[in-house]
Enzyme design. Sequence first.
Site, mmCIF file in Angstrom:
data_model
loop_
_atom_site.group_PDB
_atom_site.id
_atom_site.type_symbol
_atom_site.label_atom_id
_atom_site.label_comp_id
_atom_site.label_asym_id
_atom_site.label_seq_id
_atom_site.Cartn_x
_atom_site.Cartn_y
_atom_site.Cartn_z
ATOM 1 N N TYR B 124 -19.505 -23.340 21.314
ATOM 2 C CA TYR B 124 -18.983 -22.483 22.368
ATOM 3 C C TYR B 124 -17.464 -22.617 22.420
ATOM 4 O O TYR B 124 -16.934 -23.733 22.475
ATOM 5 C CB TYR B 124 -19.576 -22.855 23.735
ATOM 6 C CG TYR B 124 -19.085 -21.878 24.783
ATOM 7 C CD1 TYR B 124 -19.657 -20.628 24.876
ATOM 8 C CD2 TYR B 124 -17.999 -22.175 25.596
ATOM 9 C CE1 TYR B 124 -19.181 -19.682 25.770
ATOM 10 C CE2 TYR B 124 -17.511 -21.238 26.490
ATOM 11 C CZ TYR B 124 -18.103 -19.999 26.578
ATOM 12 O OH TYR B 124 -17.618 -19.058 27.451
ATOM 13 N N GLN B 187 -24.282 -17.573 30.204
ATOM 14 C CA GLN B 187 -25.243 -16.754 29.443
ATOM 15 C C GLN B 187 -25.179 -17.062 27.946
ATOM 16 O O GLN B 187 -26.205 -16.986 27.248
ATOM 17 C CB GLN B 187 -25.074 -15.259 29.731
ATOM 18 C CG GLN B 187 -23.697 -14.675 29.511
ATOM 19 C CD GLN B 187 -22.809 -14.758 30.753
ATOM 20 O OE1 GLN B 187 -22.863 -15.730 31.523
ATOM 21 N NE2 GLN B 187 -21.977 -13.753 30.965
ATOM 22 N N ASN B 210 -15.747 -23.670 31.120
ATOM 23 C CA ASN B 210 -15.485 -23.773 32.553
ATOM 24 C C ASN B 210 -16.710 -24.370 33.263
ATOM 25 O O ASN B 210 -17.684 -24.768 32.624
ATOM 26 C CB ASN B 210 -15.098 -22.397 33.120
ATOM 27 C CG ASN B 210 -16.241 -21.386 32.967
ATOM 28 O OD1 ASN B 210 -17.394 -21.747 32.713
ATOM 29 N ND2 ASN B 210 -15.915 -20.111 33.099
ATOM 30 N N SER B 234 -10.040 -31.659 31.651
ATOM 31 C CA SER B 234 -9.310 -32.564 30.769
ATOM 32 C C SER B 234 -8.434 -33.532 31.574
ATOM 33 O O SER B 234 -8.085 -33.262 32.712
ATOM 34 C CB SER B 234 -8.460 -31.726 29.820
ATOM 35 O OG SER B 234 -8.078 -32.481 28.716
ATOM 36 N N HIS B 259 -3.263 -27.642 31.160
ATOM 37 C CA HIS B 259 -4.604 -27.167 30.759
ATOM 38 C C HIS B 259 -5.277 -26.363 31.858
ATOM 39 O O HIS B 259 -6.015 -25.414 31.597
ATOM 40 C CB HIS B 259 -5.508 -28.331 30.369
ATOM 41 C CG HIS B 259 -5.506 -28.582 28.897
ATOM 42 N ND1 HIS B 259 -5.863 -27.626 27.983
ATOM 43 C CD2 HIS B 259 -5.183 -29.686 28.179
ATOM 44 C CE1 HIS B 259 -5.761 -28.132 26.762
ATOM 45 N NE2 HIS B 259 -5.338 -29.367 26.853
ATOM 46 N N GLU B 323 -10.162 -39.759 29.109
ATOM 47 C CA GLU B 323 -10.404 -38.963 27.897
ATOM 48 C C GLU B 323 -9.319 -39.269 26.852
ATOM 49 O O GLU B 323 -9.606 -39.589 25.718
ATOM 50 C CB GLU B 323 -10.384 -37.480 28.275
ATOM 51 C CG GLU B 323 -10.657 -36.543 27.117
ATOM 52 C CD GLU B 323 -10.357 -35.088 27.470
ATOM 53 O OE1 GLU B 323 -9.750 -34.827 28.531
ATOM 54 O OE2 GLU B 323 -10.725 -34.210 26.674
ATOM 55 N N ASP B 357 -4.514 -33.340 19.533
ATOM 56 C CA ASP B 357 -5.078 -32.067 20.003
ATOM 57 C C ASP B 357 -5.178 -31.057 18.865
ATOM 58 O O ASP B 357 -6.045 -30.186 18.875
ATOM 59 C CB ASP B 357 -4.204 -31.468 21.111
ATOM 60 C CG ASP B 357 -4.394 -32.163 22.440
ATOM 61 O OD1 ASP B 357 -5.418 -32.850 22.600
ATOM 62 O OD2 ASP B 357 -3.528 -32.024 23.321
ATOM 63 N N GLU B 411 -51.028 -56.150 23.388
ATOM 64 C CA GLU B 411 -50.698 -54.922 24.121
ATOM 65 C C GLU B 411 -51.959 -54.119 24.445
ATOM 66 O O GLU B 411 -51.866 -53.028 25.022
ATOM 67 C CB GLU B 411 -49.705 -54.063 23.318
ATOM 68 C CG GLU B 411 -48.304 -54.639 23.288
ATOM 69 C CD GLU B 411 -47.252 -53.662 22.741
ATOM 70 O OE1 GLU B 411 -47.630 -52.614 22.184
ATOM 71 O OE2 GLU B 411 -46.043 -53.954 22.894
#
Lengths: 424, 424
Positions: B124, B187, B210, B234, B259, B323, B357, B411
Amino acid sequence: MQVYIEADRKSWSELCLRPSSDNPVVRERVEKIVARVKADGDEAIRALSREIDGVEMGELLVSEAEFAEAAAKVSQEVKDAIAAAARNIRAFHEAQMPSPVCLETAPGVRCWQKPVAIGKVGLYIPGGTAPLFSTVLMLSIPAKVAGCPELVLCTPVSRTSGKVAPEVLYAASFCGVDKVFKVGGAQAVAAMAYGTVSIPKVDKIFGPGNQYVTTAKQLLGNREVAIDMPAGPSEVMVLADETAVPAYVAADLLSQAEHGADSQVMLVCTSKDIADAVCEEVEKQTAVLGRADFVERALEKSRALVFSSVEDIVDFANAYGSEHLIISMKDYWQIADRIVSAGSIFLGNFSPESAGDYASGTNHTLPTCGWSRAFSGVNIDSFIRKITYQELTREGLQGLSKTIVEMAEAEGLQAHANAVKVRK
Amino acid sequence: MQVYIEADRKSWSELCLRPSSDNPVVRERVEKIVARVKADGDEAIRALSREIDGVEMGELLVSEAEFAEAAAKVSQEVKDAIAAAARNIRAFHEAQMPSPVCLETAPGVRCWQKPVAIGKVGLYIPGGTAPLFSTVLMLSIPAKVAGCPELVLCTPVSRTSGKVAPEVLYAASFCGVDKVFKVGGAQAVAAMAYGTVSIPKVDKIFGPGNQYVTTAKQLLGNREVAIDMPAGPSEVMVLADETAVPAYVAADLLSQAEHGADSQVMLVCTSKDIADAVCEEVEKQTAVLGRADFVERALEKSRALVFSSVEDIVDFANAYGSEHLIISMKDYWQIADRIVSAGSIFLGNFSPESAGDYASGTNHTLPTCGWSRAFSGVNIDSFIRKITYQELTREGLQGLSKTIVEMAEAEGLQAHANAVKVRK
């Protein structure tokens, strides 16, 4: 077991279906349990033990005296077996320990990747119909090999004795688990995810369990805590050709079926004769087994398939993605090399699932329900993170600066570009 | 940025809090979106594009013509930068590729662990305020290095142009992504989890997004599909002593702050003088930056801490588990070796976050919000499963049989014991 001859590929997705486990009633109950433990901690745990199990809990932490009592109850034979199994499990997981990676990707640009053990590990060991102390070994030994500094274990007490199975306590102590708590079910998972006055909040929760435990792990995993994998009912698939021994195959299928009524066993053969011979053996062996009620209910959900083409056998095995895959076929490595979805693979006539369940050294906490498409079984990686590092010299950064600035500006991230420009 | 001098350890858990992101309204909306996509597939996706983004979608799959049009729009400079960054990213991820493990744990008992690439990978890539084509590189290059046979990418079209950012399409094509679909938001995640007529169901979903995307990943992860990690806004932490250059530190803090308004930046210094000098530089540099609205809102949530003891600095950094962690201190390796929680660590004065990055070779898809306690950043392991194998000889099984039978019987699993006994 129902037998399917040369099943059409269109029917495969149905033939790969597992007994359904998504139960909205369970989900709703688990959500309530989780909310109560989050709000009231130990008090909620004690109330839930009373309500669900009819057990009145005092101290949740297992005491030294309880460990000593348990150790006295475990036979020397079982202790020796635990020690022998532990040796192999430790050796195989030590061999998996990753090394740091270091690379100068460009002049003056050094990058590292280093394994670092997870700090606080939470293990769940089910009580229920069988005290699965072997799972204590499978989770705590790799955690110790990885170097995890804190191991916490939750397990329910027996409803009848009010105590934890002695083998579970002995194994926990043998493997160096730091603290054992007498808590089971979804409330144990919630306690380790949120922390209570008695039970520490952990970073990652491991271990199998019933629908309630699994649902709690799925609910809290990725939100409050990391989990090993979304575990479900155990399953095995056996691939058999004319070199397979029907009595062995039947014994393997039954050893899976006895796990519980929701277990699934799948047999895939190269001829109907083999399928028939195995089914006959299954009946014969079932007659002399304990837990026959479980076995019979599991067998109702199970399937035997016959394919004459090796292509179909391999593709069907990959489509199913079995937790355990036993290949009792002549050229078993040739088949195994084409398998891309399975938890653990057992090769030839003398590698029963029980070997890996207990003692060969491989882990028995494995992805079920087709999750092998994306998840590994528990292994040394499950207990570490890999942190990356980079150290650039002034010249190293200069060498990259055009690349970084160009990309940052194209992404509209001016300050990213500026962090390079300011260093000139 | 608010400055805290020698903050008491009791206040640390509050000082480590991230801007809250658990939003029940978002959750409810995402649940509805997911249910619609599950039920109506492509039709639901088109309806949602209309309702949410006001965009009328035709074919969801990006065509060859669209790829060609995008490639023509990307400058040669950006293409060169992508190629240069890709080389380093590929090299560092190739170096991470694990080897098979093989061990004879006991005579006649051979165990293997082999890496096998995940079959269907879904990526994504957010659209939104910046077209983050660098993330295309960070996800698809390791997937290709791991050997994943099928890469699918979903990304939204711009509301204004109705098109995908050309750099995203160029990068996808450059890195060998098989199919790109013009779908964004929750979606897109639902489509890759369940599959639709157009969009294939994948085994694992990767990538940032998001709140809607993250919530959809958390909701469907561990239930319908595997996910890389629960990503959130971030963040960066900079550790600075008197050897740090305030202008550099300020630039690093700002590159994180730009960001988004929900980003968080943390500064930990050995003296108030350094904190003041950095804050002054932050103000100066903010004045000349674009995206200043984001930056200012992010800085409101950010903190500067001063600790005179190195012990406190290390412990606080571990408690926060950032992070990105930049160590601009004299003995940076000494500090780095004591860090047990971070996504990626940047060492010294010439290793800005921007380097990692974009171009040094390390991955920029990293655990946020303290998840570094349990998760690694995206790395080669993220795209493989490790399958175990075992092959026992008749003698090998005999050697283990007492151990297996003893444990299985303890067992209460008779059939497990029988699978060994029957092979004698």
